[in-house]
Write a protein that holds these residues in place. Structure first.
Motif, PDB file in Angstrom:
ATOM      1  N   UNK A 100      41.215  37.593  33.957  1.00 50.20           N
ATOM      2  CA  UNK A 100      42.180  37.144  34.964  1.00 50.20           C
ATOM      3  C   UNK A 100      43.529  37.847  34.814  1.00 50.20           C
ATOM      4  N   UNK A 101      43.984  38.011  33.578  1.00 50.28           N
ATOM      5  CA  UNK A 101      45.270  38.685  33.346  1.00 50.28           C
ATOM      6  C   UNK A 101      45.229  40.137  33.820  1.00 50.28           C
ATOM      7  N   UNK A 102      44.137  40.825  33.521  1.00 46.34           N
ATOM      8  CA  UNK A 102      44.021  42.230  33.932  1.00 46.34           C
ATOM      9  C   UNK A 102      43.807  42.330  35.443  1.00 46.34           C
ATOM     10  N   UNK A 103      42.944  41.481  35.997  1.00 46.36           N
ATOM     11  CA  UNK A 103      42.678  41.510  37.442  1.00 46.36           C
ATOM     12  C   UNK A 103      43.934  41.193  38.250  1.00 46.36           C
ATOM     13  N   UNK A 104      44.801  40.354  37.717  1.00 47.27           N
ATOM     14  CA  UNK A 104      46.038  40.009  38.419  1.00 47.27           C
ATOM     15  C   UNK A 104      46.934  41.232  38.602  1.00 47.27           C
ATOM     16  N   UNK A 105      46.771  42.233  37.761  1.00 45.48           N
ATOM     17  CA  UNK A 105      47.564  43.450  37.869  1.00 45.48           C
ATOM     18  C   UNK A 105      47.020  44.448  38.875  1.00 45.48           C
ATOM     19  N   UNK A 106      45.849  44.175  39.426  1.00 45.19           N
ATOM     20  CA  UNK A 106      45.273  45.054  40.446  1.00 45.19           C
ATOM     21  C   UNK A 106      45.934  44.771  41.788  1.00 45.19           C
ATOM     22  N   UNK A 107      45.829  45.717  42.695  1.00 49.14           N
ATOM     23  CA  UNK A 107      46.374  45.484  44.032  1.00 49.14           C
ATOM     24  C   UNK A 107      45.561  44.407  44.740  1.00 49.14           C
ATOM     25  N   UNK A 108      46.192  43.727  45.686  1.00 50.42           N
ATOM     26  CA  UNK A 108      45.472  42.710  46.469  1.00 50.42           C
ATOM     27  C   UNK A 108      44.275  43.331  47.177  1.00 50.42           C
ATOM     28  N   UNK A 109      44.480  44.532  47.699  1.00 53.40           N
ATOM     29  CA  UNK A 109      43.418  45.236  48.418  1.00 53.40           C
ATOM     30  C   UNK A 109      42.220  45.472  47.507  1.00 53.40           C
TER      31      UNK A 109
END
Length: 121
Positions: A100-109
């Motif tokens: 979750x912490x790493x995925x939160x840093x990805x763009x919304x797209x």
């Protein structure tokens, strides 16, 4: 399920949307959106590396069998040995939280493309 085995690790990590695996750094690495969120090393003593919050870092590194992950950016990455006093449920929590912490840093797209929905903070 034993996350300290390749079979158990893969079985659990595959349940997290958008994950891929590569073998690098003498370990089995799981990524989301091409960013590392955990890895399994099955050497002399199996260990799992995860990203965590600053608060969790302080708590976890006070336990036997858990320390700052070598070769990762300062703090917030811990190495959990199979001998650490964590239950399977706790280990699943920390791997999921790392995701979750790493995925939160990805763009919304990109999160949308990968089918990732994150819990509301």
């Amino acid at each position: 399920m034993n996350l300290f085995t390749r079979r158990g690790f893969d079985a659990f990590v595959k349940t997290l949307p958008g994950t891929t695996f590569v073998n690098q750094w003498d370990g089995h690495v799981a990524k989301v959106g091409d960013k590392v969120f955990t890895l399994l090393s099955e050497g002399d003593e199996a260990r799992i590396v995860v990203k965590c919050s600053e608060e969790s870092f302080e708590i976890l590194t006070a336990l036997d069998g858990i320390g700052q992950a070598p070769y990762f950016a300062k703090r917030k990455w811990v190495e959990i040995k199979a001998s650490a006093p964590l239950s399977e449920e706790e280990l699943v929590h920390y791997v999921t939280r790392s995701y979750e912490l790493v995925a939160a840093g990805l763009t919304k797209k990109l999160r949308l493309e990968l089918g990732i929905t994150l819990p509301v903070a």
